[in-house]
Design a protein around this motif. Structure first.
Motif, PDB file in Angstrom:
ATOM      1  N   GLY A 191       0.827  -1.207   0.000  1.00 42.21           N
ATOM      2  CA  GLY A 191       0.000   0.000   0.000  1.00 42.21           C
ATOM      3  C   GLY A 191       0.859   1.255   0.000  1.00 42.21           C
ATOM      4  N   ARG A 192       1.904   1.237   0.828  1.00 38.15           N
ATOM      5  CA  ARG A 192       2.799   2.381   0.903  1.00 38.15           C
ATOM      6  C   ARG A 192       3.511   2.601  -0.435  1.00 38.15           C
ATOM      7  NH1 ARG A 192       7.788   2.464   5.062  1.00 38.15           N
ATOM      8  NH2 ARG A 192       8.496   0.798   3.680  1.00 38.15           N
ATOM      9  N   TYR A 193       3.927   1.495  -1.055  1.00 43.91           N
ATOM     10  CA  TYR A 193       4.589   1.605  -2.356  1.00 43.91           C
ATOM     11  C   TYR A 193       3.643   2.252  -3.374  1.00 43.91           C
ATOM     12  CZ  TYR A 193       7.275   0.338  -6.507  1.00 43.91           C
ATOM     13  OH  TYR A 193       7.986   0.389  -7.677  1.00 43.91           O
ATOM     14  N   LEU A 194       2.376   1.808  -3.364  1.00 42.29           N
ATOM     15  CA  LEU A 194       1.413   2.346  -4.331  1.00 42.29           C
ATOM     16  C   LEU A 194       1.057   3.804  -4.031  1.00 42.29           C
ATOM     17  CD1 LEU A 194      -0.825  -0.826  -4.629  1.00 42.29           C
ATOM     18  CD2 LEU A 194       0.600   0.154  -6.441  1.00 42.29           C
ATOM     19  N   TRP A 219       0.989  15.211   6.207  1.00 47.40           N
ATOM     20  CA  TRP A 219       0.892  14.189   5.157  1.00 47.40           C
ATOM     21  C   TRP A 219      -0.557  13.805   4.832  1.00 47.40           C
ATOM     22  CZ3 TRP A 219       4.166  12.728   1.680  1.00 47.40           C
ATOM     23  CH2 TRP A 219       4.094  11.462   1.086  1.00 47.40           C
ATOM     24  N   LEU A 220      -0.974  14.025   3.596  1.00 46.81           N
ATOM     25  CA  LEU A 220      -2.280  13.617   3.066  1.00 46.81           C
ATOM     26  C   LEU A 220      -3.461  14.275   3.778  1.00 46.81           C
ATOM     27  CD1 LEU A 220      -1.551   9.824   2.365  1.00 46.81           C
ATOM     28  CD2 LEU A 220      -1.449  11.733   0.751  1.00 46.81           C
ATOM     29  N   GLY A 241     -13.312   9.576   7.546  1.00 50.35           N
ATOM     30  CA  GLY A 241     -14.353   8.777   8.186  1.00 50.35           C
ATOM     31  C   GLY A 241     -14.879   7.614   7.348  1.00 50.35           C
ATOM     32  N   TRP A 242     -14.144   7.208   6.320  1.00 49.35           N
ATOM     33  CA  TRP A 242     -14.578   6.068   5.510  1.00 49.35           C
ATOM     34  C   TRP A 242     -13.953   4.782   6.060  1.00 49.35           C
ATOM     35  CZ3 TRP A 242     -14.096   7.450  -0.435  1.00 49.35           C
ATOM     36  CH2 TRP A 242     -14.796   8.635  -0.684  1.00 49.35           C
ATOM     37  N   ALA A 285      -6.157   1.018   0.504  1.00 50.02           N
ATOM     38  CA  ALA A 285      -7.136   1.307   1.562  1.00 50.02           C
ATOM     39  C   ALA A 285      -6.531   1.031   2.938  1.00 50.02           C
ATOM     40  CB  ALA A 285      -8.401   0.473   1.353  1.00 50.02           C
ATOM     41  N   ALA A 286      -5.811  -0.090   3.070  1.00 53.08           N
ATOM     42  CA  ALA A 286      -5.208  -0.443   4.357  1.00 53.08           C
ATOM     43  C   ALA A 286      -4.184   0.616   4.780  1.00 53.08           C
ATOM     44  CB  ALA A 286      -4.551  -1.819   4.271  1.00 53.08           C
ATOM     45  N   TYR A 287      -3.388   1.078   3.825  1.00 48.14           N
ATOM     46  CA  TYR A 287      -2.396   2.124   4.125  1.00 48.14           C
ATOM     47  C   TYR A 287      -3.088   3.391   4.643  1.00 48.14           C
ATOM     48  CZ  TYR A 287       0.949   5.917   3.249  1.00 48.14           C
ATOM     49  OH  TYR A 287       1.744   7.026   3.385  1.00 48.14           O
ATOM     50  N   LEU A 288      -4.162   3.800   3.950  1.00 47.78           N
ATOM     51  CA  LEU A 288      -4.832   5.049   4.345  1.00 47.78           C
ATOM     52  C   LEU A 288      -5.468   4.921   5.729  1.00 47.78           C
ATOM     53  CD1 LEU A 288      -6.486   6.097   0.957  1.00 47.78           C
ATOM     54  CD2 LEU A 288      -4.465   7.088   2.043  1.00 47.78           C
ATOM     55  N   ILE A 289      -6.037   3.735   6.013  1.00 47.50           N
ATOM     56  CA  ILE A 289      -6.652   3.518   7.334  1.00 47.50           C
ATOM     57  C   ILE A 289      -5.584   3.528   8.432  1.00 47.50           C
ATOM     58  CG2 ILE A 289      -7.789   1.719   8.729  1.00 47.50           C
ATOM     59  CD1 ILE A 289      -9.757   3.280   6.991  1.00 47.50           C
ATOM     60  N   ALA A 290      -4.368   3.113   8.075  1.00 52.15           N
ATOM     61  CA  ALA A 290      -3.291   3.055   9.069  1.00 52.15           C
ATOM     62  C   ALA A 290      -2.615   4.411   9.303  1.00 52.15           C
ATOM     63  CB  ALA A 290      -2.245   2.022   8.634  1.00 52.15           C
ATOM     64  N   LEU A 291      -3.006   5.443   8.536  1.00 54.50           N
ATOM     65  CA  LEU A 291      -2.377   6.761   8.713  1.00 54.50           C
ATOM     66  C   LEU A 291      -2.694   7.328  10.099  1.00 54.50           C
ATOM     67  CD1 LEU A 291      -3.149   8.571   5.331  1.00 54.50           C
ATOM     68  CD2 LEU A 291      -0.893   7.917   6.175  1.00 54.50           C
ATOM     69  N   PRO A 292      -1.770   8.118  10.654  1.00 51.52           N
ATOM     70  CA  PRO A 292      -2.039   8.712  11.968  1.00 51.52           C
ATOM     71  C   PRO A 292      -3.173   9.746  11.894  1.00 51.52           C
ATOM     72  CG  PRO A 292       0.032   9.558  11.072  1.00 51.52           C
ATOM     73  CD  PRO A 292      -0.434   8.474  10.141  1.00 51.52           C
TER      74      PRO A 292
END
Lengths: 292, 154
Positions: A191-194, A219-220, A241-242, A285-292
């Motif tokens: 996910g991070r790579y993408l 970031w983002l 909130g998604w 999606a997993a990467y974005l959910i894991a963002l702080p």
């Protein structure tokens, strides 16, 4: 006096040496890609993940059939308007004559085949994190796409930003191929790579400082839309909130959780993401959910 | 300037303002109407999408009703809801002014939505796989117009 002149000469020479060092365009050694073989079908995945067609097709063309990368889309910024060049396989007006090494120097260092700095409207600031193997595969795939003889347009950038050498100083200050977020498992790593490398999401979704550098501490978290109208949304999980499923479905279908649809430049991105394997959309999606 | 001409000028000014207010009101109402049409798309697609995603169990009658509504909304005569002067530059709307200079393209994109909604209507009663097969084209039709003609949200 004589001692003073010697010192002065020393500092002037040192100054030029530092200037040369800081502003010189970097590139790979000539044999950097030795032993790598290209896989065209993997290259197609890289092409969609990197979103090449979103910016390098002509303005307003529909995405049916093989993309014609004739360029011409305009990208306004605080520094002037950048115009995407022709990167079709045409040998004269496109990049049909480029070697894989030329493409790697462009994407990893922002350096052109004739040794000039590119402006970071071309997101080598993200592509710098790409695997060299992926660039070799992408190079092979680009060669299969149609050529087009539309000449590239010059960027509409005024003084002092039209001095490309100054980009060397900018790169010295801001250019890094480090990852921004930790990735503790294989899915998050993909996910991070993408997101951080090929997808170059941060280029629009992260705010910029006065010199156009990304503010990695935000970031983002969204930014003004470069067109001057509206905002590119904050996509950190607290604000957006998604759910992870909502995100993956959006990447596949373009539908938000309340069934609005993606628009503007993001509609291009969704078209690209729809061509990736489902597990890649899930990894983003997993990467974005894991963002702080 | 005489008192009379002052009064005439003031009255004329008021008349022009009144005309402008009426026109603005009409444009705002048209924008609200087309946004309501978008809400109809969103609500009915939400019903179909929830089944496609597996969030809700498939139900043929509900799916058919939603698909019928979607097609009905897509076949409204939209022309009167998009008056000149209701673009993002002139009014509270995210519609780009390009829409009015590219009318044949806008119409073609609208027809693509009608086609996709027609296919959805044919498929929706026949099982969840039919919805999954048809919803991509509907999303593509929505996105094609939003890509070209909608400003980013603020």
């Amino acid at each position: 006096m004589r001692r003073f002149l010697t010192n002065l000469t020393f500092f002037v020479v040192l100054g030029f040496a530092v200037f040369w060092f800081i502003t010189r365009p970097e590139s790979f050694a000539d044999d950097a890609l030795a032993g790598l073989t290209a896989d065209t079908s993997r290259g197609e995945t890289v092409f969609h993940a990197a979103g090449c067609a979103s910016c390098h097709t002509a303005p307003g063309v529909d995405s049916k059939g093989a993309p014609v990368l004739s360029g011409g889309q305009r990208f306004p910024s605080d520094f002037g308007t950048f115009i995407a060049p022709n990167i079709s396989s045409d040998p004269t007006h496109g990049i049909g004559e480029w070697s894989a090494l030329d493409l790697a120097n462009a994407m990893k260092f922002g350096t052109s085949p004739d040794g000039q700095h590119y402006y970071p409207a071309f997101p080598y600031t993200s592509y710098a994190r790409a695997e060299v193997q992926d660039i070799v595969d992408l190079h092979a795939y680009l060669a299969t796409l149609p050529g087009d003889a539309t000449p590239s347009q010059p960027h509409e950038v005024g003084f002092p930003f039209n001095i490309r050498l100054a980009m060397g100083g900018w790169k010295f200050l801001f250019f890094s191929d480090e990852w921004t977020i930790g990735a503790p498992n294989e899915q998050l790593e993909r996910g991070r790579y993408l997101v951080e490398a090929l997808g170059h999401c941060a280029e629009c979704h992260t705010p910029r400082g006065p010199l156009g550098n990304l503010d990695n501490s935000a970031w983002l978290t969204g930014a003004p839309d470069p067109s001057g109208k509206g905002r590119v949304p904050d996509i950190t999980p607290q604000t957006l909130g998604w759910s992870e499923g909502d995100l993956a479905y959006y990447f596949e279908s373009g539908f938000t959780p309340d069934f609005d649809s993606s628009g503007g430049h993001m509609a291009h991105v969704v078209e690209n993401l729809g061509k990736l394997p489902a597990q890649d959309r899930e990894a983003i999606a997993a990467y974005l959910i894991a963002l702080p | 300037m005489t008192r009379f001409t002052k009064l005439t000028a003031a009255a004329l000014g008021l008349t022009l303002l009144g005309g402008a207010a009426f026109a603005d009101g009409h444009i705002d109402a048209a924008i609200k109407a087309r946004q309501a049409q978008m809400q109809l798309y969103g609500f009915n697609l939400g019903v179909l999408g929830a089944m496609a995603k597996g969030d809700v169990d498939y139900d043929a009658a509900t799916a058919s009703a939603a698909a019928d509504n979607l097609l009905a909304a897509a076949t409204l005569n939209a022309s009167i809801m998009w008056p000149q002067g209701s673009d993002s530059g002139a009014a509270k709307s995210r519609a780009k002014a390009d829409m009015w200079s590219n009318y044949p393209d806008v119409q073609a994109k609208g027809m693509a939505l009608v086609e996709a909604a027609t296919a959805m209507q044919a498929a929706a009663g026949g099982g969840v796989e039919g919805i999954r097969g048809a919803i991509g084209a509907v999303g593509g039709a929505c996105g094609a117009c939003h890509k070209a003609y909608r400003e980013p949200s603020s």
